[in-house]
Design an enzyme around this catalytic site. Sequence first.
Site, PDB file in Angstrom:
ATOM      1  N   ARG A  92       0.829  -1.213   0.000  1.00  0.00           N
ATOM      2  CA  ARG A  92       0.000   0.000   0.000  1.00  0.00           C
ATOM      3  C   ARG A  92       0.861   1.260   0.000  1.00  0.00           C
ATOM      4  NH1 ARG A  92      -3.789  -1.627   5.099  1.00  0.00           N
ATOM      5  NH2 ARG A  92      -5.072  -3.228   4.106  1.00  0.00           N
ATOM      6  N   ARG A 106       1.692  -8.004  13.472  1.00  0.00           N
ATOM      7  CA  ARG A 106       0.232  -8.099  13.571  1.00  0.00           C
ATOM      8  C   ARG A 106      -0.248  -9.522  13.309  1.00  0.00           C
ATOM      9  NH1 ARG A 106      -1.943  -3.747   9.513  1.00  0.00           N
ATOM     10  NH2 ARG A 106      -3.958  -4.599  10.169  1.00  0.00           N
TER      11      ARG A 106
END
Length: 215
Positions: A127, A172
Amino acid sequence: MRIVLVGPPGAGKGTQAAFLAKNLSIPHISTGDLFRANISQGTELGKSAKSYMDAGELVPDSVTIGMAKDRMEQPDAANGFLLDGFPRNLSQAEALDEILKAAGLSLDAVLDLEVEEDEVVKRIAGRRTCRNDSAHVFHVTYAPPKTADVCDHCGGELYQRGDDSEATVRNRLAVYHAETEPIIDYYKAQGLVSTIPALGEVADVTRRAMDALKK
């Protein structure tokens, strides 16, 4: 229908939740929305959550569970809901069962969006966000800008956010494996889980999920 949507970060839960909730005419209840709503409205739960967040501490399960319970008791959720981001761990899953049991209800399905870890890293780490407008987001592979590192919309610089870095994404994922993944086995023991391959076009993934619900 009362549905829980699970899957690793980058699996497309938010996107699929929105489409599924619309198709099923039930509210999409996400943890992020719950926190934002309670904090902006100044509820007691919101004030409690904000105090922990401002101190850089994790919000206790009891606060998150309280927010979810309040939301599930709203009139628009009387005929069902789709939970996205809750439950996040076993204690929350057990609490959800108790909440539903007390109301004479139960879950109908748990949809597990399955994506390989390397694909998750590729999706998130690729991203690029515009410095001028964070709503302008590109992807180096799937949605590249016309000119490298330049926003198509305003000409602003594109950059990789810190929480999109590969190291952060893998951290994460480690948290997901340790805390959230165990609820999949918990729900499998109840015969509720359908595993949905989450690769491919958004519409194809939605169709797979809807087909699983019909079964």
